[in-house]
Design a protein around this motif. Sequence first.
Motif, PDB file in Angstrom:
ATOM      1  N   CYS A  76       0.812  -1.218   0.000  1.00  0.00           N
ATOM      2  CA  CYS A  76       0.000   0.000   0.000  1.00  0.00           C
ATOM      3  C   CYS A  76       0.850   1.275   0.000  1.00  0.00           C
ATOM      4  CB  CYS A  76      -0.921   0.007   1.229  1.00  0.00           C
ATOM      5  SG  CYS A  76      -2.097  -1.363   1.258  1.00  0.00           S
ATOM      6  N   ASP A  77       2.144   1.139   0.143  1.00  0.00           N
ATOM      7  CA  ASP A  77       3.014   2.300   0.225  1.00  0.00           C
ATOM      8  C   ASP A  77       3.348   2.787  -1.188  1.00  0.00           C
ATOM      9  OD1 ASP A  77       4.720   4.266   0.926  1.00  0.00           O
ATOM     10  OD2 ASP A  77       6.164   3.001   1.983  1.00  0.00           O
ATOM     11  N   ALA A  78       2.605   3.775  -1.670  1.00  0.00           N
ATOM     12  CA  ALA A  78       2.789   4.242  -3.047  1.00  0.00           C
ATOM     13  C   ALA A  78       4.107   4.986  -3.222  1.00  0.00           C
ATOM     14  CB  ALA A  78       1.621   5.142  -3.445  1.00  0.00           C
ATOM     15  N   PHE A  79       4.536   5.717  -2.180  1.00  0.00           N
ATOM     16  CA  PHE A  79       5.808   6.434  -2.252  1.00  0.00           C
ATOM     17  C   PHE A  79       6.857   5.634  -1.487  1.00  0.00           C
ATOM     18  CE2 PHE A  79       8.802   9.561  -0.369  1.00  0.00           C
ATOM     19  CZ  PHE A  79       9.396   9.979  -1.551  1.00  0.00           C
ATOM     20  N   ALA A  80       7.697   4.934  -2.207  1.00  0.00           N
ATOM     21  CA  ALA A  80       8.740   4.102  -1.596  1.00  0.00           C
ATOM     22  C   ALA A  80       9.992   4.186  -2.458  1.00  0.00           C
ATOM     23  CB  ALA A  80       8.270   2.657  -1.461  1.00  0.00           C
ATOM     24  N   PRO A  81      10.686   5.335  -2.433  1.00  0.00           N
ATOM     25  CA  PRO A  81      11.804   5.546  -3.353  1.00  0.00           C
ATOM     26  C   PRO A  81      13.001   4.651  -3.088  1.00  0.00           C
ATOM     27  CG  PRO A  81      11.709   7.313  -1.746  1.00  0.00           C
ATOM     28  CD  PRO A  81      10.459   6.514  -1.562  1.00  0.00           C
ATOM     29  N   ALA A  84       6.031  15.474   4.211  1.00  0.00           N
ATOM     30  CA  ALA A  84       5.954  16.912   3.935  1.00  0.00           C
ATOM     31  C   ALA A  84       4.894  17.241   2.890  1.00  0.00           C
ATOM     32  CB  ALA A  84       7.316  17.417   3.453  1.00  0.00           C
ATOM     33  N   ASP A  85       4.342  18.429   2.999  1.00  0.00           N
ATOM     34  CA  ASP A  85       3.458  18.968   1.964  1.00  0.00           C
ATOM     35  C   ASP A  85       4.244  19.759   0.928  1.00  0.00           C
ATOM     36  OD1 ASP A  85       1.090  17.949   3.089  1.00  0.00           O
ATOM     37  OD2 ASP A  85       1.019  19.624   4.504  1.00  0.00           O
ATOM     38  N   SER A  86       5.438  20.223   1.329  1.00  0.00           N
ATOM     39  CA  SER A  86       6.327  20.935   0.402  1.00  0.00           C
ATOM     40  C   SER A  86       7.744  20.867   0.947  1.00  0.00           C
ATOM     41  CB  SER A  86       5.890  22.395   0.218  1.00  0.00           C
ATOM     42  OG  SER A  86       6.009  23.108   1.436  1.00  0.00           O
ATOM     43  N   ILE A  87       8.704  21.021   0.032  1.00  0.00           N
ATOM     44  CA  ILE A  87      10.123  20.989   0.395  1.00  0.00           C
ATOM     45  C   ILE A  87      10.797  22.192  -0.247  1.00  0.00           C
ATOM     46  CG2 ILE A  87      12.301  19.709   0.244  1.00  0.00           C
ATOM     47  CD1 ILE A  87      10.387  18.141   1.860  1.00  0.00           C
ATOM     48  N   GLU A  88      11.581  22.937   0.557  1.00  0.00           N
ATOM     49  CA  GLU A  88      12.312  24.084   0.023  1.00  0.00           C
ATOM     50  C   GLU A  88      13.785  23.710  -0.124  1.00  0.00           C
ATOM     51  OE1 GLU A  88      12.060  28.795   0.764  1.00  0.00           O
ATOM     52  OE2 GLU A  88      12.877  27.661   2.452  1.00  0.00           O
ATOM     53  N   VAL A  89      14.295  23.833  -1.342  1.00  0.00           N
ATOM     54  CA  VAL A  89      15.686  23.473  -1.605  1.00  0.00           C
ATOM     55  C   VAL A  89      16.298  24.508  -2.544  1.00  0.00           C
ATOM     56  CG1 VAL A  89      15.322  20.990  -1.278  1.00  0.00           C
ATOM     57  CG2 VAL A  89      15.043  21.993  -3.544  1.00  0.00           C
ATOM     58  N   ALA A 105       4.787  18.841  -2.406  1.00  0.00           N
ATOM     59  CA  ALA A 105       5.015  17.419  -2.134  1.00  0.00           C
ATOM     60  C   ALA A 105       3.757  16.787  -1.545  1.00  0.00           C
ATOM     61  CB  ALA A 105       6.196  17.243  -1.188  1.00  0.00           C
ATOM     62  N   GLY A 106       2.610  17.257  -2.005  1.00  0.00           N
ATOM     63  CA  GLY A 106       1.363  16.763  -1.440  1.00  0.00           C
ATOM     64  C   GLY A 106       0.896  15.451  -2.031  1.00  0.00           C
ATOM     65  N   THR A 107       1.172  15.215  -3.305  1.00  0.00           N
ATOM     66  CA  THR A 107       0.735  13.985  -3.954  1.00  0.00           C
ATOM     67  C   THR A 107       1.917  13.033  -4.126  1.00  0.00           C
ATOM     68  OG1 THR A 107       1.197  14.743  -6.210  1.00  0.00           O
ATOM     69  CG2 THR A 107      -0.940  15.349  -5.256  1.00  0.00           C
ATOM     70  N   THR A 108       1.601  11.787  -4.434  1.00  0.00           N
ATOM     71  CA  THR A 108       2.669  10.807  -4.657  1.00  0.00           C
ATOM     72  C   THR A 108       3.565  11.234  -5.808  1.00  0.00           C
ATOM     73  OG1 THR A 108       1.320   8.990  -3.787  1.00  0.00           O
ATOM     74  CG2 THR A 108       3.147   8.402  -5.239  1.00  0.00           C
ATOM     75  N   ALA A 109       2.972  11.721  -6.884  1.00  0.00           N
ATOM     76  CA  ALA A 109       3.770  12.166  -8.036  1.00  0.00           C
ATOM     77  C   ALA A 109       4.679  13.328  -7.655  1.00  0.00           C
ATOM     78  CB  ALA A 109       2.855  12.557  -9.186  1.00  0.00           C
ATOM     79  N   GLU A 110       4.155  14.272  -6.874  1.00  0.00           N
ATOM     80  CA  GLU A 110       4.973  15.407  -6.441  1.00  0.00           C
ATOM     81  C   GLU A 110       6.102  14.950  -5.524  1.00  0.00           C
ATOM     82  OE1 GLU A 110       1.547  18.921  -6.612  1.00  0.00           O
ATOM     83  OE2 GLU A 110       1.929  17.834  -4.728  1.00  0.00           O
ATOM     84  N   LYS A 111       5.816  14.000  -4.661  1.00  0.00           N
ATOM     85  CA  LYS A 111       6.855  13.483  -3.765  1.00  0.00           C
ATOM     86  C   LYS A 111       7.970  12.803  -4.562  1.00  0.00           C
ATOM     87  CE  LYS A 111       3.761  12.800   0.188  1.00  0.00           C
ATOM     88  NZ  LYS A 111       4.293  13.915   0.992  1.00  0.00           N
ATOM     89  N   ARG A 112       7.602  12.046  -5.569  1.00  0.00           N
ATOM     90  CA  ARG A 112       8.625  11.397  -6.390  1.00  0.00           C
ATOM     91  C   ARG A 112       9.479  12.431  -7.107  1.00  0.00           C
ATOM     92  NH1 ARG A 112       4.390   6.980  -8.886  1.00  0.00           N
ATOM     93  NH2 ARG A 112       4.519   5.455  -7.161  1.00  0.00           N
ATOM     94  N   HIS A 113       8.833  13.469  -7.593  1.00  0.00           N
ATOM     95  CA  HIS A 113       9.564  14.506  -8.315  1.00  0.00           C
ATOM     96  C   HIS A 113      10.544  15.214  -7.401  1.00  0.00           C
ATOM     97  CE1 HIS A 113      10.429  17.761 -11.087  1.00  0.00           C
ATOM     98  NE2 HIS A 113      10.122  18.622 -10.130  1.00  0.00           N
ATOM     99  N   VAL A 114      10.097  15.635  -6.216  1.00  0.00           N
ATOM    100  CA  VAL A 114      10.983  16.396  -5.338  1.00  0.00           C
ATOM    101  C   VAL A 114      12.071  15.495  -4.766  1.00  0.00           C
ATOM    102  CG1 VAL A 114       9.650  16.126  -3.188  1.00  0.00           C
ATOM    103  CG2 VAL A 114      11.062  18.161  -3.533  1.00  0.00           C
TER     104      VAL A 114
END
Length: 347
Positions: A33-38, A138-143, A154-163
């Motif tokens: 069930c863990d969609a974000f697992a980099p 996180a909902d967002s990451i500042e870098v 970083a709210g969605t799985t796709a956004e988390k993968r991107h960041v």
Amino acid sequence: MLDRSGLGRALTPLTGGHGLVLTLHSVAPMSPCDAFAPNRHLRVAPDFLDRTIDQIRASGIELVSLEEAVARGIEGQDGGGQRFAALTFDDGYRDNLIHAWPVLKRQGVPFTIFVTSGFVDRTAEIWWEALARIVASADSIEVPVGSGMRRFPAGTTAEKRHVFCHVLHWFTRELGEDSQRLELRRLAERHGLDLVALADELILTWDELRELSRDPLFTVGAHTHDHFALARLTRERMRADIGRGLERLKEELDVSPRFFAYPYGYEAAVNIEAHDVVREMGFRAAVTTRPGVLSGREDRFALPRVSLNGYFQNAAVVSQFLTGAPFPLYNLMRRVRDVINPHPACG
């Protein structure tokens, strides 16, 4: 294709070598069930490890210690012509004790854990796991981007993968090893992640390693103190990081490992100078993560290994790995990939 056609098995006399060394990291039940697992590539399930051991033996391959694998595969010791495999685990994940060790004991399989002493001391950061936790929560990451800062959603799985992939590239390609860890601490503080608690959760303690050391199946390998990419250090700092790791293993476990694993192990993290330093420090052999078998022609300080990872937990893939047939082409493709991006989650 190699499996369905039978070509891989047919090529084994040419591609299989004397045997192979297998690489694992974390061994724990999977969470579908863990969609974000980099870091999924670093974890296999205990039942997959169990089945793979059975499959290796059913293929007529003998499971041996790393010491015997080097003796037979590189030093020419007679093994009666039988091919062999050795199991190695990198970094010192606690689940090696909880989930892998019971399987290995029951199956009677020798194994080596390459221990990063700074992880066990809780003074070095297991940064890829920390980064995944930070992004996951996180909902967002500042870098930094260029000369300024940019906030990534970083709210969605796709956004988390991107960041995650953006920060990973920044960490491994743009920052030095010290700056990488400083930025990780900054991110951890900003997002409320306790790095010591994370290590307590994920990494073995010295007492747990002492418990493992009572098992004659277990061998300790060296993996530096701080888990820096050696190719990004000066020669003096390479020696210092490797040497500190050896000191801590001697102090805590009274062992002087004869085998070394390069942190990360891919081409961009390991250079000829690192090979030379490891040779000068008296190790018997050292392993990379470059895929391949042991044929007797390899540099003993740049030995290949075959990764058993979370993306390929099926018997058909393992079957082809055991033949050695995929690796010549795969290594060519890997060299190209590593120039672009060394992390499978960001391919």
